[in-house]
Design a protein around this motif. Structure first.
Motif, PDB file in Angstrom:
ATOM      1  N   LEU A  74      14.375  56.937 -85.489  1.00 47.24           N
ATOM      2  CA  LEU A  74      13.764  56.174 -84.403  1.00 47.24           C
ATOM      3  C   LEU A  74      12.519  56.881 -83.883  1.00 47.24           C
ATOM      4  N   PRO A  75      11.522  56.086 -83.475  1.00 45.83           N
ATOM      5  CA  PRO A  75      10.302  56.659 -82.917  1.00 45.83           C
ATOM      6  C   PRO A  75      10.573  57.369 -81.587  1.00 45.83           C
ATOM      7  N   VAL A  76       9.679  58.246 -81.195  1.00 41.80           N
ATOM      8  CA  VAL A  76       9.796  58.972 -79.935  1.00 41.80           C
ATOM      9  C   VAL A  76       9.551  58.026 -78.756  1.00 41.80           C
ATOM     10  N   CYS A  77       8.600  57.132 -78.885  1.00 44.96           N
ATOM     11  CA  CYS A  77       8.245  56.200 -77.814  1.00 44.96           C
ATOM     12  C   CYS A  77       9.350  55.156 -77.617  1.00 44.96           C
ATOM     13  N   PRO A  78       9.882  54.993 -76.393  1.00 44.04           N
ATOM     14  CA  PRO A  78      10.949  54.022 -76.148  1.00 44.04           C
ATOM     15  C   PRO A  78      10.536  52.573 -76.436  1.00 44.04           C
ATOM     16  N   VAL A  79       9.286  52.228 -76.167  1.00 41.87           N
ATOM     17  CA  VAL A  79       8.818  50.861 -76.455  1.00 41.87           C
ATOM     18  C   VAL A  79       8.827  50.626 -77.967  1.00 41.87           C
ATOM     19  N   GLU A  80       8.368  51.605 -78.703  1.00 38.41           N
ATOM     20  CA  GLU A  80       8.367  51.485 -80.162  1.00 38.41           C
ATOM     21  C   GLU A  80       9.792  51.433 -80.715  1.00 38.41           C
ATOM     22  N   THR A  81      10.705  52.167 -80.087  1.00 37.79           N
ATOM     23  CA  THR A  81      12.113  52.125 -80.490  1.00 37.79           C
ATOM     24  C   THR A  81      12.660  50.710 -80.325  1.00 37.79           C
TER      25      THR A  81
END
Length: 111
Positions: free
Chosen positions: A10-17
């Motif tokens: 999963l990406p670090v950015c919560p929106v990207e997640t």
């Protein structure tokens, strides 16, 4: 899939997640339909409309793997399969509500 493996991918950015998990048209429409209750595959396909059987199956499997959807198979002939949202999937309701509200406001601004 192990929780550690998912976390690493999963990406670090919560929106990207969030976008990684639900960021396509079909997944959002599946969520919309399952928020109101359990559905069979055919009901989902009919409700969503233009999605192919293969794509719907692929999206449902991915959502099940990510813990958003439960798949229940009943030992009947022919087999009955039902899909419902997990508690985690249900937690996306505010996100979809916000998308619905924004869509209404956008459409209203055009007229």
């Amino acid at each position: 899939m192990s929780e550690q493996k998912v976390m690493k991918e999963l990406p670090v950015c919560p929106v990207e997640t969030t976008l990684t998990l639900i960021g396509n048209k079909w997944k959002v429409l599946i969520l919309r339909d399952l928020l109101i209750g359990t559905k069979r595959f055919g009901e989902l396909k009919k409700s969503i409309g233009t999605v192919s059987q293969k794509v719907l199956t692929t999206q449902l499997r991915a959502m099940e793997e990510n813990g958003l959807v439960d798949r229940t198979v009943y030992a009947e002939v022919p087999p009955r399969v039902e899909y419902s949202l997990t508690e985690l999937g249900q937690s996306l309701k505010p996100v979809l509500d916000a998308m619905q509200d924004w869509g209404k406001c956008y459409k209203a601004s055009l007229y």
